[in-house]
Each structure stands twice: as C-alpha cells, then as structure tokens.
Design an enzyme around this catalytic site. Structure first.
Site, mmCIF file in Angstrom:
data_model
loop_
_atom_site.group_PDB
_atom_site.id
_atom_site.type_symbol
_atom_site.label_atom_id
_atom_site.label_comp_id
_atom_site.label_asym_id
_atom_site.label_seq_id
_atom_site.Cartn_x
_atom_site.Cartn_y
_atom_site.Cartn_z
ATOM 1 N N HIS A 99 80.077 34.948 34.044
ATOM 2 C CA HIS A 99 78.863 35.715 34.177
ATOM 3 C C HIS A 99 79.118 37.086 34.755
ATOM 4 O O HIS A 99 78.336 37.975 34.314
ATOM 5 C CB HIS A 99 78.142 34.910 35.075
ATOM 6 C CG HIS A 99 76.845 34.167 34.532
ATOM 7 N ND1 HIS A 99 76.216 32.981 34.959
ATOM 8 C CD2 HIS A 99 76.247 34.466 33.211
ATOM 9 C CE1 HIS A 99 75.215 32.677 34.154
ATOM 10 N NE2 HIS A 99 75.127 33.640 32.912
ATOM 11 N N ARG A 107 73.837 28.670 21.035
ATOM 12 C CA ARG A 107 74.535 27.515 21.538
ATOM 13 C C ARG A 107 73.777 26.665 22.248
ATOM 14 O O ARG A 107 73.630 27.271 23.375
ATOM 15 C CB ARG A 107 75.937 27.795 22.046
ATOM 16 C CG ARG A 107 76.790 28.749 21.119
ATOM 17 C CD ARG A 107 78.190 29.095 21.618
ATOM 18 N NE ARG A 107 79.129 29.604 21.142
ATOM 19 C CZ ARG A 107 79.754 30.734 20.845
ATOM 20 N NH1 ARG A 107 79.203 31.800 21.361
ATOM 21 N NH2 ARG A 107 80.542 30.987 20.015
ATOM 22 N N ARG A 142 71.693 25.956 16.794
ATOM 23 C CA ARG A 142 72.730 25.389 16.610
ATOM 24 C C ARG A 142 72.385 24.090 17.233
ATOM 25 O O ARG A 142 72.216 23.997 18.341
ATOM 26 C CB ARG A 142 74.197 25.793 16.694
ATOM 27 C CG ARG A 142 75.228 24.848 16.393
ATOM 28 C CD ARG A 142 76.559 25.376 16.616
ATOM 29 N NE ARG A 142 76.794 25.621 17.994
ATOM 30 C CZ ARG A 142 78.036 26.106 18.201
ATOM 31 N NH1 ARG A 142 78.851 26.679 17.288
ATOM 32 N NH2 ARG A 142 78.736 26.156 19.343
ATOM 33 N N GLU A 180 82.865 26.014 9.205
ATOM 34 C CA GLU A 180 84.091 26.059 9.996
ATOM 35 C C GLU A 180 85.157 25.077 9.897
ATOM 36 O O GLU A 180 86.468 25.219 10.154
ATOM 37 C CB GLU A 180 83.606 25.958 11.526
ATOM 38 C CG GLU A 180 82.651 24.836 11.611
ATOM 39 C CD GLU A 180 82.009 24.989 13.116
ATOM 40 O OE1 GLU A 180 82.530 25.894 13.926
ATOM 41 O OE2 GLU A 180 81.078 24.337 13.644
ATOM 42 N N ASN A 211 85.749 31.233 14.094
ATOM 43 C CA ASN A 211 86.687 31.142 15.277
ATOM 44 C C ASN A 211 87.199 29.415 14.878
ATOM 45 O O ASN A 211 88.504 29.339 14.879
ATOM 46 C CB ASN A 211 85.986 30.569 16.567
ATOM 47 C CG ASN A 211 85.139 32.059 17.064
ATOM 48 O OD1 ASN A 211 85.433 33.056 16.401
ATOM 49 N ND2 ASN A 211 84.084 31.710 17.733
ATOM 50 N N ASP A 212 86.365 28.672 14.529
ATOM 51 C CA ASP A 212 87.050 27.204 14.295
ATOM 52 C C ASP A 212 87.714 27.201 12.904
ATOM 53 O O ASP A 212 88.450 26.602 12.480
ATOM 54 C CB ASP A 212 85.930 26.181 14.398
ATOM 55 C CG ASP A 212 85.772 25.854 15.642
ATOM 56 O OD1 ASP A 212 86.813 25.409 16.356
ATOM 57 O OD2 ASP A 212 84.631 25.511 16.371
ATOM 58 N N ARG A 263 92.691 27.405 19.008
ATOM 59 C CA ARG A 263 92.066 28.684 19.463
ATOM 60 C C ARG A 263 92.227 29.000 20.830
ATOM 61 O O ARG A 263 92.151 30.004 21.457
ATOM 62 C CB ARG A 263 90.619 28.696 18.973
ATOM 63 C CG ARG A 263 89.946 27.822 19.517
ATOM 64 C CD ARG A 263 88.537 27.752 18.621
ATOM 65 N NE ARG A 263 87.347 28.303 19.381
ATOM 66 C CZ ARG A 263 86.155 28.195 19.259
ATOM 67 N NH1 ARG A 263 85.748 27.143 18.252
ATOM 68 N NH2 ARG A 263 85.214 28.815 19.846
ATOM 69 N N CYS A 284 79.157 34.434 12.096
ATOM 70 C CA CYS A 284 78.989 34.220 13.647
ATOM 71 C C CYS A 284 80.164 34.302 14.438
ATOM 72 O O CYS A 284 79.873 34.087 15.740
ATOM 73 C CB CYS A 284 77.800 33.470 14.191
ATOM 74 S SG CYS A 284 78.165 31.679 13.850
HETATM 75 C C1 PEP Z 1 82.840 29.476 15.396
HETATM 76 O O1 PEP Z 1 83.684 28.464 15.207
HETATM 77 O O2 PEP Z 1 83.416 30.489 14.931
HETATM 78 C C2 PEP Z 1 81.735 29.463 16.250
HETATM 79 C C3 PEP Z 1 80.757 30.718 16.239
HETATM 80 O O3 PEP Z 1 81.134 28.370 16.969
HETATM 81 P P1 PEP Z 1 82.189 28.132 18.592
HETATM 82 O O4 PEP Z 1 82.836 29.264 18.863
HETATM 83 O O5 PEP Z 1 80.883 27.823 19.454
HETATM 84 O O6 PEP Z 1 82.918 26.997 18.237
HETATM 85 MG MG MG Z 2 82.726 26.453 16.189
#
Ligand code: PEP
Ligand code: MG
Length: 746
Positions: free
Chosen positions: A357, A463, A499, A598, A621-622, A632, A669
């Site tokens: 934060h 999220r 989501r 993802e 990311n995933d 990751r 995203c």
């Molecule tokens: C992702 O996986 O790219 C994503 C945006 O979701 P999170 O980072 O919450 O897994």
């Molecule tokens: Mg994800």
C-alpha cells in the site's frame, strides 16, 4: 556421512550474525576446516580483472594482497573447468602455481571447488592437507554441497573482503514508485507490536472492554487523520483509510482478539497473535498483489498498539525544514500524511514490495519510493540520502560529486513529468491516428481514484479476491453488492471488466482450506475452483449484476479457462442468475462475458468459442508463466522470465490473428501492458486495448502518442524473426532511443 544440512545450517546462520565481510570470510574458512578436518581452507573471490583474490585462509600464512592472475594455477583451473579438482600431490600437477608468500609448499593435497552464482563462477573454495592423499569422496561431496550454498553468501561479499567505504553506500531494493528524491532522512519509529512480551491477563472481561474502547478510539483517530488530509493528498490515501476502517470493523479480527484474551493473554499479546495470524494468511499467498496486503494488517496492528500505549508516534514532531525522506521498516500511510507533500521527497521501506500500500500511495502522489531495501544499519534522522525509485536503490552518505550527478537527473526528470502531466486529458492516439484504449487494473477500493486520475478509460481488470480474503466467511451477496457498487459509482459509464474469483492453490481462503497441492499453479484455481463451488460463483455473479444496476458497462471475465465445458456451465449459470434476478424484480442488462487467455490450451480453442464469448483479455503474466514453464514468483528464475520471449510473442500474435478472424474483441491486462518495449510489439500486432497499473498509464500514453504504427510494425517484424529474448530487448531499447523515448527504457 557427515550431517551436511546441520553443518551447513550452522555455518550459514553463524555467518549471517556477523556484520563485517572480513569476519564473515574468516568464519567460513575456519568453520569448514574444522568440519572437514583439513590443515588449510582458503576462499578465493574473482575480481573485475578475473584475478583470483585470496580473501581468507585458515592455515596459510601472510595472505595479504595475494592474488592469482586470471586462469593461473590449480585455482584458475577449477574456475575455468567449473568442476571440482581433487588431487593427492598438487606440486606435481602441470598447472601448479607456487606462491612463495603463503608457504603452501608444506601442503601436498589439494581439493578445489568452484563457487557458482547464477551461472557465473564467483570464487573457488580450496582445502589442503599435509598428507599426500586426495580428499575422500565423502568429504569432496560435502565440500561441493557446501560450496553451492556458500555461493549465495559469498556473492554479497566485496571482492576485497574489506568493508566498503562508508561514502556513497548503495543499497538495493525494489522499485516502489518512480523518480529520484534527495533529502534528509526522517526515521518513522512507530512502536512495534512484534516486540510485545507475553503476559497473562487476570480479568478477561475488563481486557475485552479495553479492546473495544481501543477499537473505537483508533477508528476515531483514523477518521480524524482522514479529515485532516483534506484535499492536500489524493483520494487514494483517503481510500486506504477506508480500508483500515473496514479491517477494524471486521468481525473476524474482533472475535479473534477476544478469543485470545479469553485464552488468558493480555490485550497486547492477544493483538500480536491475531494480527500475525491475519498478516501470515496474506503473506503466504502466491499472488504478489495479495501477498503485499500483509503490510496493511501490520500497519494497523502497530497503530492499535501505539494507541494502546497512549503515544502518537505518527505525529512527526519538529519536522526539519527542506525535503524529507521517510525511512522505516514499514512507513505507514499516517506517516506519509503527517508530512506536507511539498516537503516529501522520498520514501524508503526496509520491508515491503512493489504492490504494498505504501508503494500504491507513493505512486498515486508521485513520491519516489524504494521498498524492501533491508535495514539501513546506523542511519540516523537528519542524514542526507538519495532515493532512486527508477533503479530501486538508496544511497546513503552521498559524496558531493554523486549528489551533483543525481541533482542533474532530478531536474531532467522534472521536465519529463511535467510533459506527462500535460497529456492526462489527451487521448492515447498514435502519430498516424490510431486510437488505443488505456484502462487500469485494480482490486482494492483504494486503487480506484488513482486510476481515474491517471486518465483511465475504464477498469480492464478488477481482481475480486480481496473482499473474499479479508473475512472469516464467504461475503454474502449483499456485502459483495456494496463493494462492487462503489466501483460502478466511480466508473459510471466506463467499461468495468470484473473477474470472477481467482482463488485456489496458494491463494487460500482462511475459512476454506484447500488441500495442499504439489503444483498449486497447475491445480485447483480460477474457474476450476469456482465451478466446483458453484454456489459461490452464483452468488458472485448475482452480486455483480445487481451492482451494475441495469447499466451495460459490466463485463464478466473468467480466469484460467481451458475447456469448452467450463464455458458451457458458466453460460448456463449466467442464464439462471439473470432469470432469477429478473423474477425477483431487479432491472438488469445481461453482462458481456469473456475469458482471460492465460492457459495456453485456450488459444487453439478460441475459434470454437467465438459464439460463446464476447471478448478476450490476454493475461500475459500467467500465459508467460505457463508457456515458459517458469514460476512468475520465483526469484531463482526471475532473470529468465520475460514476456517478450519469442515463444510468448509468437503465441500472442497467434491470439491476435484468431481474434481478428473471428471478430473477437481483444484486450491485454498483464504486466506486458506496462512495459514500453512490449507495448510497441503489441501495437505492431494490432492490439488496441490495454489495461495496466494507474502509475504506468501516463508513460504508456506518452509512448503511444510518440509512435507511428508503421514503426511498431517494423519492430514487430524484426522481433518475430529473432530467436532470443536478449536481442529482442536490445532492439526494443534501440527503437525507444531512436524515437527519442530513452526515458522509457527499463
Ligand atoms: C495475468 O495472469 O496476466 C493476470 C492479469 O492475472 P493475475 O496477474 O491476477 O494472475
Ligand atoms: Mg492470471
């Protein structure tokens, strides 16, 4: 067989307790020679010229200034060959290199093992004995095991073995918020709940009353602080105070403290146990965003404890004049609020991460911040300090020359930020007129206003995990409606992509323990979890639709989808939810539904799903994690985890092609949307909608407005023909430079 683990643990622990590098290396060689029972143990460390500097030795004489030329001697051979060399008679080896000064001729045997850190040889550990006999296999194996662990310690020891100069001391941390700040340190020494001693309580009833009084008074304090902030600080800070109020009203916290008191503890230790219980729940989570929430709970615990003590450490009295840098284990939002923003030049937290934060607020109010820098030993309030949030470093006791250099960087940066500020209300449009939609990622109510302030055109990823985690039971439909409504109220007619719960694996709910899994990332998470607990999904979907209140801006985003059945079951559930709500008299607009791409398995199935979904959002990311088979969150592989890896780029391009062929609306995203090099590639591919953290949005807008799609396409074409990530990165940075955007190079 010796107990390797025990010996190793003891050495590592002992070394950690010692401060000076000279003492550390001495301790290492002394301990090893004792454990293995050899006459000599020496530690060599490679320097910039590839020479082997003898840092410490147990058994050799006069080791001052001893160094072996690059590649020379048996030590050089160990480093070059990168494997252990174990011989009975060193002097008879052709590579033997005699150093007179150390009188090593009396030692016949030699066993050297390389110290390797992230693939590089950083030193050599040598043991020698008077007897001409090789080290036993058992001891050699022991030494190799020790060396692999010791490399982690030795990597942090300067190759002179001597303490570094106390001028320009550089400490590395995590980038919290961009920018460079120069000012005097102000230590935020709030009372630490973790230091509270255990004490029994004789009168639980009185203690519980004190607990409720404490809650009431801290709630009043927070309200007063929030009001005192007025309009000086951004709404985001106020939002965080709201989050504190929510936590203080949480029945789970209230009940737990009461239970600890009833179990016989006085209020401070009851508070300590309860706060650490909730903080640990968050700390154990895999998602870095949720993991970082443990600090909010710690802040709150300290705040309660300080109020219990009756002092007010957050009121920084007698602030020095001139720019101030707040320094502390965890600089709290109240600490930040106590300093006029015009005077606040930087923040340094010994603990914490990018998604803390403190970092979120610092980003929102534009204060350079470095997190997780570790304790800056000996630093006193009033000392000069440089905070470099761009590089994630802190420099204590800067020399005049270093100060002058950083001051120059600050003035360059100020004119850059001024330029970005003026873009806030401008559209994200390329030089050749291509419009790009920039949205923000969020998950806490506190993050909402920074997104709006940065000019976000919607929420590209909300999220929803937080309201589920900060409780002791599943939030009811009504409770969820209240939270989601605030999001829709802030983003009125802008698109909101919510989501469904992405919980499971390591992201556990305290009240719903999931059995431990061998591979949580490949296990029961995302839609797999919610479809198996369909009652939760039904409640959440109903709450989302009710909160949208008949407007058409709700988009439901499904995480981790990998099979048609998951989509079919969800569609049926959505039909049911809409029918139920309609028959209950709610006005509604059936939300659009899309999936996060993802899990790589989703890519080739997109054509089959074109009539089942309205949009696609790439979760890079995933997707990168699963394509590269790299965790990751694992620091060991962090250096290699890169979303502009050729394999990831080719797959994303495939997704874009499929989405275009089937007229599927597409967005991205993941963190790629915050990375300028990646954004150029995504624009080249034709992606026209991105969602990112609010802090990076202005920079990405600047990039887009400075770019021509032809330039993006040219870079993409080159990148797609390259087989390695390093060259792609280098080319990306060169492209940024040629566009006059070198400030955006990470
Ligand atoms: C992702 O996986 O790219 C994503 C945006 O979701 P999170 O980072 O919450 O897994
Ligand atoms: Mg994800």
């Amino acid at each position: 067989m010796k107990n390797v683990i025990l010996a190793l643990t003891r050495i590592v622990q002992d070394v950690a307790l010692v401060e000076s590098p000279t003492d550390q290396v001495t301790l290492i060689v002394d301990s090893i020679s004792q454990v293995i029972g050899v006459d000599v143990c020496s530690l060599y460390r490679i320097n910039q010229d590839n020479e082997m500097v003898l840092l410490a030795s147990h058994g050799l004489d006069s080791i001052e200034n001893v160094k072996l030329p690059a590649g020379k001697g048996l030590v050089g051979l160990v480093a070059q060959s990168r494997h252990a060399i174990n011989i009975a008679d060193a002097a008879s080896h052709p590579d033997y290199f005699y150093i007179e000064q150390t009188h090593e001729e009396q030692f016949r045997s030699f066993c050297g093992v390389p110290l390797v850190h992230f693939g590089d040889v950083i030193g050599v550990l040598v043991v020698q004995s008077k007897q001409a006999q090789p080290l036993s296999d058992e001891n050699e194996a022991f030494l190799v095991t020790l060396a692999s662990q010791l490399a982690l310690i030795v990597a942090n020891i300067p190759n002179t073995g001597k303490p570094a100069s106390s001028i320009n001391l550089r400490s590395e941390g995590i980038k919290g918020a961009p920018g460079i700040g120069i000012g005097t340190a102000q230590l935020c020494d709030s009372g630490n709940l973790n230091d509270v001693p255990d004490q029994a309580c004789d009168d639980p009833v009185a203690e519980i009353k004190q607990w409720h009084d404490l809650l009431a008074s801290v709630k009043r304090d927070i309200k007063a602080e929030q009001a005192a902030l007025g309009s000086e600080l951004s709404d985001s800070v106020s939002g965080i105070f709201d989050a504190y109020q929510m936590l203080l009203s949480d029945q789970a916290l209230i009940d737990r403290v009461e239970a600890e008191i009833n179990a016989g503890h006085w209020l401070p230790s009851a508070l300590r146990f309860s706060i650490s219980y909730f903080a640990e729940l968050f700390r154990a989570m895999e998602d870095p965003y949720l993991k970082a929430r443990h600090e909010d709970i710690q802040h709150l615990g300290n705040k309660l404890f300080n109020a219990w003590q009756g002092d007010h450490p957050n009121q920084l009295e007698c602030l020095p004049t001139g720019p101030i840098i707040l320094v502390g284990t965890q600089v709290s939002v109240s600490d930040i609020a106590a300093v006029p923003t015009s005077q606040l030049a930087g923040i340094v937290c010994f603990e914490g991460a990018r998604l803390s934060h403190t970092a979120i607020v610092a980003n929102a109010i534009g204060i350079p911040t470095v997190m997780g820098v570790g304790i800056l030993k000996g630093l006193q309030s009033g000392e000069q300090l440089i905070v470099d949030g761009n590089e994630g470093q802190v420099i204590t006791h800067p020399s005049k020359a270093v100060l002058a250099e950083f001051k120059q960087l600050v003035s360059k940066e100020q004119s850059f930020l001024h330029q970005l500020d003026s873009l806030r209300d401008q559209p994200a449009i390329t030089k050749d007129g291509t419009r790009v939609r920039l949205m923000t990622n969020t998950g806490l109510l506190a993050d909402i206003s920074p997104g709006l302030k940065s000019g976000a055109e919607g929420i590209g990823l909300y999220r929803t995990e937080i309201p589920f985690i900060v409780r002791d039971s599943f939030p009811t439909e009504e409770e969820q409606v209240q939270v989601y409504r605030k999001v829709f109220a802030a983003y009125q007619n802008k698109p909101v992509y919510m989501r469904t719960l992405d919980i499971g694996g390591d992201k556990q709910l305290p009240y719903f323990p999931i059995m431990s899994e061998e591979n949580p990332a490949l296990g029961w998470r995302g839609i797999r979890f919610t479809l198996d607990n369909i009652q939760l999904l039904m409640t959440q979907v109903r709450a989302m639709i009710r909160a949208a209140d008949g407007k058409s801006n709700l988009h439901i985003l499904l995480p981790m989808v990998s099979s048609t059945n998951e989509l079919d079951v969800f569609t049926q559930l959505l039909d049911d939810a809409c029918n139920q709500l309609q028959s209950e008299g709610f006005t509604l607009d059936r939300p659009k539904v899309g999936i996060m791409v993802e899990v790589p398995a989703a890519i080739s199935q997109l054509p089959f799903w074109r009539n089942k979904i309205d949009f696609v959002s790439i979760g890079s990311n995933d997707l990168s994690q699963y394509l590269l088979a790299m965790d990751r969150n694992n620091a060991q592989v962090a250096g290699a985890y890169d979303h502009v890896h050729p394999a990831v780029l080719h797959e994303i391009y495939r997704i874009v092609t499929i989405a275009n062929q089937h007229s599927l609306s597409l967005s991205l995203c993941g963190e790629m949307a915050s990375d300028p090099v990646a954004v150029m590639l995504l624009l080249g591919m034709g992606i026209r909608s991105l969602s990112m953290s609010s802090a990076t949005l202005p920079r990405i807008k600047w990039l887009i407005r400075s770019l021509d799609t032809v330039e993006a396409k040219t870079f993409l074409e080159q990148a797609l023909s390259i087989d390695n990530v390093e060259t792609i990165r280098q080319l990306g940075n060169e492209t940024l430079c040629s566009l006059g955007l070198s400030e955006l190079i990470n």
